[in-house]
Write a protein that holds these residues in place. Structure first.
Motif, PDB file in Angstrom:
ATOM      1  N   GLN A   1     -76.496   9.156  58.859  1.00  0.00           N
ATOM      2  CA  GLN A   1     -75.455   9.914  58.157  1.00  0.00           C
ATOM      3  C   GLN A   1     -74.050   9.508  58.613  1.00  0.00           C
ATOM      4  OE1 GLN A   1     -76.479  14.048  58.747  1.00  0.00           O
ATOM      5  NE2 GLN A   1     -78.123  13.948  57.234  1.00  0.00           N
ATOM      6  N   GLY A   2     -73.896   8.236  58.982  1.00  0.00           N
ATOM      7  CA  GLY A   2     -72.579   7.717  59.333  1.00  0.00           C
ATOM      8  C   GLY A   2     -72.115   7.979  60.749  1.00  0.00           C
ATOM      9  N   GLU A   3     -72.978   8.517  61.598  1.00  0.00           N
ATOM     10  CA  GLU A   3     -72.593   8.807  62.979  1.00  0.00           C
ATOM     11  C   GLU A   3     -73.655   8.342  63.952  1.00  0.00           C
ATOM     12  OE1 GLU A   3     -69.998  12.737  63.103  1.00  0.00           O
ATOM     13  OE2 GLU A   3     -72.004  13.132  62.299  1.00  0.00           O
TER      14      GLU A   3
ATOM     15  N   THR B   1     -75.386   9.687  69.706  1.00  0.00           N
ATOM     16  CA  THR B   1     -74.579  10.240  70.800  1.00  0.00           C
ATOM     17  C   THR B   1     -73.617  11.300  70.277  1.00  0.00           C
ATOM     18  OG1 THR B   1     -74.708   8.120  71.959  1.00  0.00           O
ATOM     19  CG2 THR B   1     -73.019   9.674  72.691  1.00  0.00           C
ATOM     20  N   VAL B   2     -72.913  10.983  69.200  1.00  0.00           N
ATOM     21  CA  VAL B   2     -71.942  11.917  68.621  1.00  0.00           C
ATOM     22  C   VAL B   2     -72.660  13.153  68.078  1.00  0.00           C
ATOM     23  CG1 VAL B   2     -70.291  12.227  66.738  1.00  0.00           C
ATOM     24  CG2 VAL B   2     -70.224  10.147  68.125  1.00  0.00           C
ATOM     25  N   ILE B   3     -73.738  12.943  67.355  1.00  0.00           N
ATOM     26  CA  ILE B   3     -74.463  14.060  66.752  1.00  0.00           C
ATOM     27  C   ILE B   3     -74.989  15.003  67.835  1.00  0.00           C
ATOM     28  CG2 ILE B   3     -76.562  14.666  65.450  1.00  0.00           C
ATOM     29  CD1 ILE B   3     -75.991  11.989  63.851  1.00  0.00           C
TER      30      ILE B   3
END
Length: 65
Positions: free
Chosen positions: A55-57, A60-62
């Motif tokens: 989904q574009g991320e 780590t960020v999620i």
């Protein structure tokens, strides 16, 4: 000769857990498909969460949310 490639994120999976995954996949292939464990190969790749995303991320960020 079965070859199974498992990809997981690198986030704390223990040596014992990976050994169990290998053993259980091997046993499943033997039990269900009649495959010889001597000829069965299992590879586990651990991917850093910065190198896995959807989904574009990145993962780590999620997971940081």
């Amino acid at each position: 000769m079965p070859f199974v490639h498992v990809q997981i994120t690198r986030d704390g999976t223990t040596r014992e857990q990976k050994a169990q995954v290998i053993a259980e996949i091997t046993e499943t292939l033997q039990r269900i498909l009649g495959k010889d464990p001597i000829l069965t190969h299992i590879v586990i790749d651990e991917i850093d969460t910065d190198n896995w995303g959807w989904q574009g991320e990145t993962t780590t960020v999620i997971r940081s949310r």
